[in-house]
Design an enzyme around this catalytic site. Structure first.
Site, PDB file in Angstrom:
ATOM      1  N   LYS A 110      28.687  48.430  40.937  1.00 42.01           N
ATOM      2  CA  LYS A 110      28.717  47.962  39.522  1.00 42.01           C
ATOM      3  C   LYS A 110      27.133  47.848  38.803  1.00 42.01           C
ATOM      4  CE  LYS A 110      33.039  45.498  39.929  1.00 42.01           C
ATOM      5  NZ  LYS A 110      33.554  43.944  39.625  1.00 42.01           N
ATOM      6  N   TYR A 119      40.193  48.728  32.976  1.00 42.11           N
ATOM      7  CA  TYR A 119      40.813  47.477  33.742  1.00 42.11           C
ATOM      8  C   TYR A 119      41.929  46.755  32.919  1.00 42.11           C
ATOM      9  CZ  TYR A 119      36.670  45.923  36.741  1.00 42.11           C
ATOM     10  OH  TYR A 119      35.749  45.901  37.632  1.00 42.11           O
ATOM     11  N   ASN A 132      29.642  41.143  41.197  1.00 43.65           N
ATOM     12  CA  ASN A 132      29.972  40.861  42.619  1.00 43.65           C
ATOM     13  C   ASN A 132      29.608  42.411  43.251  1.00 43.65           C
ATOM     14  OD1 ASN A 132      32.142  42.507  41.318  1.00 43.65           O
ATOM     15  ND2 ASN A 132      33.749  41.241  42.446  1.00 43.65           N
ATOM     16  N   HIS A 147      33.434  47.565  43.265  1.00 45.44           N
ATOM     17  CA  HIS A 147      34.883  47.640  43.162  1.00 45.44           C
ATOM     18  C   HIS A 147      35.467  48.387  43.846  1.00 45.44           C
ATOM     19  CE1 HIS A 147      38.765  47.761  40.922  1.00 45.44           C
ATOM     20  NE2 HIS A 147      38.885  48.933  41.271  1.00 45.44           N
ATOM     21  N   GLU A 188      43.037  55.195  39.632  1.00 47.42           N
ATOM     22  CA  GLU A 188      41.684  55.013  39.415  1.00 47.42           C
ATOM     23  C   GLU A 188      41.020  56.281  39.824  1.00 47.42           C
ATOM     24  OE1 GLU A 188      40.491  51.263  41.488  1.00 47.42           O
ATOM     25  OE2 GLU A 188      41.615  50.130  40.173  1.00 47.42           O
TER      26      GLU A 188
HETATM   27  P1  CMP Z   1      36.676  43.745  40.693  1.00 46.92           P
HETATM   28  O1  CMP Z   1      37.357  43.913  41.867  1.00 46.92           O
HETATM   29  O2  CMP Z   1      36.051  44.918  40.062  1.00 46.92           O
HETATM   30  O3  CMP Z   1      38.509  43.565  39.811  1.00 46.92           O
HETATM   31  C1  CMP Z   1      38.553  42.905  38.553  1.00 46.92           C
HETATM   32  C2  CMP Z   1      37.148  41.941  38.542  1.00 46.92           C
HETATM   33  O4  CMP Z   1      37.114  40.893  37.722  1.00 46.92           O
HETATM   34  C3  CMP Z   1      36.724  41.391  39.817  1.00 46.92           C
HETATM   35  O5  CMP Z   1      36.299  42.434  40.554  1.00 46.92           O
HETATM   36  C4  CMP Z   1      35.482  40.177  39.344  1.00 46.92           C
HETATM   37  O6  CMP Z   1      34.376  41.026  39.314  1.00 46.92           O
HETATM   38  C5  CMP Z   1      36.085  39.930  37.839  1.00 46.92           C
HETATM   39  N1  CMP Z   1      36.410  38.560  37.620  1.00 46.92           N
HETATM   40  C6  CMP Z   1      35.798  37.816  36.743  1.00 46.92           C
HETATM   41  N2  CMP Z   1      36.345  36.466  36.922  1.00 46.92           N
HETATM   42  C7  CMP Z   1      37.470  36.505  37.784  1.00 46.92           C
HETATM   43  C8  CMP Z   1      38.485  35.679  38.316  1.00 46.92           C
HETATM   44  N3  CMP Z   1      38.372  34.594  38.019  1.00 46.92           N
HETATM   45  N4  CMP Z   1      39.013  36.195  39.284  1.00 46.92           N
HETATM   46  C9  CMP Z   1      39.305  37.439  39.766  1.00 46.92           C
HETATM   47  N5  CMP Z   1      38.443  38.140  39.260  1.00 46.92           N
HETATM   48  C10 CMP Z   1      37.498  37.942  38.269  1.00 46.92           C
END
Ligand code: CMP
Length: 136
Positions: free
Chosen positions: A12, A52, A115, A118, A129
């Site tokens: 990311k 998403y 984070n 993904h 995906e």
């Molecule tokens: P990712 O695995 O990319 O999938 C969706 C993303 O939403 C997740 O990682 C997080 O970075 C983001 N996100 C932000 N807020 C939340 C939340 N409350 N719960 C889960 N995902 C979140």
């Protein structure tokens, strides 16, 4: 019986911005993942919204899509035995604060949004995906 799978991984914007992409790729390789395809791209917001879409109804959807489109990302097709689950274990919990020692999100993640990586959450979504980024 062997169960070779493919999964989609995204490094990311927060990690690419800190030049962590090669380091993260090395972690995948050292854990036995083959990187079959990879490209560095920057998404338009509407493309991030499409990617998403599964999170469309969540309160964090708009911020999430803006963030994914905010800078370059590295998208990869990873292959390994049980790659979907293996990648999720290696990434660690969505919230880096809850991620276990030795996981990518524990090591590099900044916040639940930033984070660092993904990964597809199921084999079915992995196919969707991978097609999203690499359909030719
Ligand atoms: P990712 O695995 O990319 O999938 C969706 C993303 O939403 C997740 O990682 C997080 O970075 C983001 N996100 C932000 N807020 C939340 C939340 N409350 N719960 C889960 N995902 C979140």
């Amino acid at each position: 019986m062997s169960n070779i799978e493919r999964t989609l991984s995204i490094i990311k914007p927060d990690a690419v911005e800190r030049n962590l992409d090669n380091e993260i790729k090395d972690i995948f390789k050292s854990q036995g993942f083959s990187i079959l395809k990879e490209k560095k791209i920057q998404l338009e917001k509407f493309e991030a919204e499409k990617f998403y879409k599964i999170h469309e109804t969540k309160p964090f959807y708009d911020d999430l899509c803006s963030y994914l489109a905010s800078g370059p990302i590295v998208v990869m097709v990873l292959e390994k035995e049980d790659a979907v689950l293996g990648n999720r274990e290696l990434m660690g919990a969505t919230n880096p604060k809850e991620a276990k020692e030795g996981t990518i999100r524990k090591k590099y993640g900044i916040s639940i949004d930033k984070n660092s990586v993904h990964g597809s959450d199921s084999l079915e979504n992995a196919k969707i995906e991978i097609d999203f980024f690499f359909k030719d």
